[in-house]
Design a protein around this motif. Structure first.
Motif, mmCIF file in Angstrom:
data_model
loop_
_atom_site.group_PDB
_atom_site.id
_atom_site.type_symbol
_atom_site.label_atom_id
_atom_site.label_comp_id
_atom_site.label_asym_id
_atom_site.label_seq_id
_atom_site.Cartn_x
_atom_site.Cartn_y
_atom_site.Cartn_z
ATOM 1 N N ALA A 86 19.386 -6.564 26.698
ATOM 2 C CA ALA A 86 18.728 -7.362 26.209
ATOM 3 C C ALA A 86 17.346 -6.697 25.307
ATOM 4 O O ALA A 86 16.630 -6.227 25.444
ATOM 5 C CB ALA A 86 17.931 -8.687 26.856
ATOM 6 N N ALA A 87 16.608 -7.450 24.140
ATOM 7 C CA ALA A 87 15.489 -7.014 23.496
ATOM 8 C C ALA A 87 14.326 -7.214 23.907
ATOM 9 O O ALA A 87 14.090 -8.130 24.693
ATOM 10 C CB ALA A 87 15.245 -8.239 22.508
ATOM 11 N N LEU A 88 13.906 -6.507 23.308
ATOM 12 C CA LEU A 88 12.517 -6.001 24.396
ATOM 13 C C LEU A 88 11.216 -6.385 23.733
ATOM 14 O O LEU A 88 10.280 -6.347 24.510
ATOM 15 C CB LEU A 88 11.924 -4.496 24.512
ATOM 16 N N GLY A 89 11.513 -7.421 22.446
ATOM 17 C CA GLY A 89 10.052 -8.328 21.537
ATOM 18 C C GLY A 89 11.352 -9.332 21.223
ATOM 19 O O GLY A 89 12.543 -9.140 21.566
ATOM 20 N N PRO A 90 10.506 -9.189 20.076
ATOM 21 C CA PRO A 90 10.865 -10.844 19.240
ATOM 22 C C PRO A 90 12.175 -10.263 18.229
ATOM 23 O O PRO A 90 12.158 -10.122 16.830
ATOM 24 C CB PRO A 90 9.533 -11.368 18.486
ATOM 25 N N TYR A 91 12.532 -10.035 18.525
ATOM 26 C CA TYR A 91 14.148 -9.454 17.721
ATOM 27 C C TYR A 91 15.891 -9.781 18.508
ATOM 28 O O TYR A 91 15.917 -9.654 19.562
ATOM 29 C CB TYR A 91 14.615 -8.405 17.027
ATOM 30 N N SER A 92 16.739 -8.720 17.493
ATOM 31 C CA SER A 92 17.925 -9.297 18.314
ATOM 32 C C SER A 92 18.505 -8.455 18.416
ATOM 33 O O SER A 92 19.048 -7.361 17.684
ATOM 34 C CB SER A 92 18.643 -10.350 17.623
ATOM 35 N N GLN A 93 19.502 -8.089 19.273
ATOM 36 C CA GLN A 93 20.638 -7.256 19.191
ATOM 37 C C GLN A 93 21.210 -6.656 18.377
ATOM 38 O O GLN A 93 21.045 -5.721 17.799
ATOM 39 C CB GLN A 93 21.077 -7.441 20.346
ATOM 40 N N ALA A 94 21.685 -8.073 17.548
ATOM 41 C CA ALA A 94 22.292 -7.407 15.859
ATOM 42 C C ALA A 94 22.418 -8.689 15.178
ATOM 43 O O ALA A 94 22.323 -9.811 15.680
ATOM 44 C CB ALA A 94 23.828 -6.826 16.224
ATOM 45 N N VAL A 95 22.065 -8.298 13.706
ATOM 46 C CA VAL A 95 22.462 -9.578 13.098
ATOM 47 C C VAL A 95 24.312 -9.514 12.409
ATOM 48 O O VAL A 95 23.737 -8.207 11.758
ATOM 49 C CB VAL A 95 21.257 -9.694 12.324
ATOM 50 N N LYS A 96 24.788 -10.834 12.312
ATOM 51 C CA LYS A 96 25.843 -10.420 11.097
ATOM 52 C C LYS A 96 25.389 -11.185 10.002
ATOM 53 O O LYS A 96 25.210 -12.300 10.178
ATOM 54 C CB LYS A 96 27.607 -10.828 11.945
ATOM 55 N N ALA A 97 25.383 -10.828 8.701
ATOM 56 C CA ALA A 97 25.402 -10.917 7.181
ATOM 57 C C ALA A 97 26.702 -10.668 6.540
ATOM 58 O O ALA A 97 26.714 -9.943 6.660
ATOM 59 C CB ALA A 97 23.750 -10.584 7.160
ATOM 60 N N GLY A 98 27.542 -11.466 5.995
ATOM 61 C CA GLY A 98 28.245 -11.804 5.040
ATOM 62 C C GLY A 98 29.754 -11.280 6.143
ATOM 63 O O GLY A 98 29.237 -11.235 7.114
ATOM 64 N N ASN A 99 29.656 -9.764 5.504
ATOM 65 C CA ASN A 99 30.943 -8.788 6.025
ATOM 66 C C ASN A 99 30.136 -7.759 6.764
ATOM 67 O O ASN A 99 30.916 -6.537 7.378
ATOM 68 C CB ASN A 99 31.893 -8.551 5.196
ATOM 69 N N MET A 100 29.189 -7.390 7.135
ATOM 70 C CA MET A 100 28.180 -6.629 7.701
ATOM 71 C C MET A 100 27.730 -6.455 9.022
ATOM 72 O O MET A 100 26.729 -7.945 9.125
ATOM 73 C CB MET A 100 26.501 -5.895 6.630
ATOM 74 N N VAL A 101 27.169 -5.657 9.779
ATOM 75 C CA VAL A 101 27.009 -6.031 11.701
ATOM 76 C C VAL A 101 25.482 -4.926 11.275
ATOM 77 O O VAL A 101 25.899 -3.526 10.660
ATOM 78 C CB VAL A 101 27.674 -5.978 12.229
ATOM 79 N N TYR A 102 24.666 -5.145 11.953
ATOM 80 C CA TYR A 102 23.099 -4.308 11.794
ATOM 81 C C TYR A 102 22.575 -4.862 13.037
ATOM 82 O O TYR A 102 21.997 -5.725 13.389
ATOM 83 C CB TYR A 102 22.347 -4.850 10.509
ATOM 84 N N THR A 103 23.099 -3.817 13.285
ATOM 85 C CA THR A 103 22.413 -3.672 15.480
ATOM 86 C C THR A 103 20.995 -3.026 15.305
ATOM 87 O O THR A 103 20.546 -1.998 13.956
ATOM 88 C CB THR A 103 23.246 -2.520 16.414
ATOM 89 N N SER A 104 20.165 -3.495 16.220
ATOM 90 C CA SER A 104 18.701 -3.331 16.759
ATOM 91 C C SER A 104 18.897 -1.356 16.971
ATOM 92 O O SER A 104 19.878 -1.391 18.100
ATOM 93 C CB SER A 104 17.560 -3.998 17.024
#
Length: 127
Positions: free
Chosen positions: A13-31
């Motif tokens: 789980a995230a250690l703070g106020p953020y997400s493990q990842a965000v999917k935007a359009g056809n891209m995934v950005y992990t923390s």
């Protein structure tokens, strides 16, 4: 473009106020993923090879939850506590990206959360 939050129990789980990842359009950005074993909550911090493997397994689990995979990764960022760990990290890293590896940046940083040895984040193409 819709923003979708990605979360899986197969990664810590995230250690703070953020997400493990965000999917935007056809891209995934992990923390950035530390080498935390999600089953035990323990930080793998005694060996850079084991820590790199755990960090990348966390990334892999998040990408799979987002409907993509390691072979769709286009960019990685590797943060190391000690740049002298680069060669050992690179050996393990190479086992996750065996063909057509992504672009990568790698830095030694002053400190990482939980005094971790490595943190890795990625950007991947989603299906």
């Amino acid at each position: 473009m819709e923003k979708k939050i990605i979360h899986t129990e197969k990664a810590p789980a995230a250690l703070g106020p953020y997400s493990q990842a965000v999917k935007a359009g056809n891209m995934v950005y992990t923390s950035g993923q530390l080498a935390i074993n999600s089953a035990t909550g323990e930080l793998v911090n005694d060996d850079i090879r084991k820590a790199t493997e755990q960090s990348l397994n966390n990334v892999k689990a998040i990408l799979e939850e987002a409907g993509t995979s390691m072979d769709k990764v286009v960019k990685t960022l590797v943060l190391l506590k000690d740049i002298n760990d680069f060669a050992a990290m690179n050996e393990v890293y190479g086992t996750f990206f065996t063909s057509n590896p992504p672009a990568r940046s790698c830095f030694q940083v002053g400190a990482l959360p939980k005094d971790a040895l490595v943190e890795i984040e990625v950007v991947a193409i989603a299906e």
